[in-house]
Write an enzyme that holds these catalytic residues in place. Structure first.
Site, PDB file in Angstrom:
ATOM      1  CE  LYS A 271       4.796   1.052   9.636  1.00 16.66           C
ATOM      2  NZ  LYS A 271       4.501   0.527   8.276  1.00 16.66           N
TER       3      LYS A 271
ATOM      4  N   GLY B 274       5.275  -6.487   8.373  1.00 20.85           N
ATOM      5  CA  GLY B 274       5.069  -7.665   7.534  1.00 20.85           C
ATOM      6  C   GLY B 274       6.103  -7.788   6.438  1.00 20.85           C
TER       7      GLY B 274
ATOM      8  CD  GLU C 205       7.802  -0.328   7.618  1.00 25.19           C
ATOM      9  OE1 GLU C 205       7.467  -0.625   6.455  1.00 25.19           O
ATOM     10  OE2 GLU C 205       7.367  -0.945   8.611  1.00 25.19           O
TER      11      GLU C 205
ATOM     12  CB  THR D 138      -0.947   0.018   1.213  1.00 23.11           C
ATOM     13  OG1 THR D 138      -1.568  -1.261   1.358  1.00 23.11           O
ATOM     14  CG2 THR D 138      -2.042   1.060   1.028  1.00 23.11           C
TER      15      THR D 138
END
Length: 238
Positions: free
Chosen positions: A107, A109, A116, A37
């Site tokens: 978060k 994956g 991140e 995404t």
């Protein structure tokens, strides 16, 4: 709409809305995340740069995947340490694996959770794009929490996580023998609980375990969230 169509819609809506509301503007320093995404959001950002809506965007990326995408699209990529960035960003845009009712996240994956989190937690604001499958009531029992670890500490970390009620599995590579190796040279434990957990408490408790580098709970900077639904609507949580 299919899940892929939802991801594209969420990404485009997020970038366009953030521009319209003045949250993305020329000259900004923007963190760009990783995953199925986040990459459509990177592509939409590049389109708005190309059409002249915004310019002079400096990007800090969270993975080799995103770096390669930015290079292909002509978005300048910097290190967080670069003097032009100064260790601080205006905004980070990313995806998520789970978003609970408080907009706390899981978060990692894509195994990029460490970078991140560094990028997100060093930003003034944070935006998340997602399809409707990522929206959940609680965390801990669904998508496994990634915990990035030093390989030599695997068993001791698993023991400590077990005391916190988690069942952990070492993430294995696909088309590769052995564990997944992160961009930072570490391993990933994927962890689940039998009952929902408090991510705010566990983010700190897990990071206090010797041998843990970082975990995938994101609770300290609540994002603006864009969730696309199968009926074509985009839910915006502020």
């Amino acid at each position: 709409m299919t899940r892929d169509e939802q991801k594209l819609l969420a990404a485009r809506t997020a970038i366009d809305t953030l521009i319209e509301e003045g949250k993305i503007f020329s000259g900004m320093k923007i963190g760009l995340g990783t995953g199925s995404t986040a990459i459509p959001a990177v592509r939409r950002l590049a389109e708005r740069i190309k059409d002249g809506t915004i310019k002079d965007i400096k990007a800090v990326v969270t993975s080799f995947q995103t770096s390669n995408e930015c290079i292909e699209l002509g978005i300048p990529v910097y290190s967080l340490n670069d003097k032009a960035i100064g260790g601080h960003l205006d905004l980070t845009i990313d995806g998520a694996d789970e978003i609970d009712l408080n907009s706390d996240l899981i978060k990692g994956g894509g195994a990029a959770l460490l970078r991140e989190k560094i990028v997100a937690y060093n930003s003034d604001s944070f935006a998340i794009v997602a399809d409707e499958s990522k929206s959940v009531e609680s965390e801990g029992t669904g998508f496994a929490l990634p915990v990035e670890i030093i390989g030599e500490a695997m068993q001791s970390v698993k023991n400590a996580l077990s005391r916190l009620g988690a069942t952990c599995v070492l993430r294995e590579g696909v088309k590769k023998c052995g564990p997944v190796i992160t961009d930072n040279g570490n391993w990933i434990l994927d962890c689940k609980w039998e009952s929902p957990v408090n991510p705010i408490v566990l983010e700190d408790e897990i990071n206090a375990i010797p041998g843990v580098v970082e975990n995938g709970f994101f609770t300290k900077l609540h994002p603006m969230v864009f969730i696309a639904h199968s009926d074509g609507n985009v839910e915006i949580r502020r």
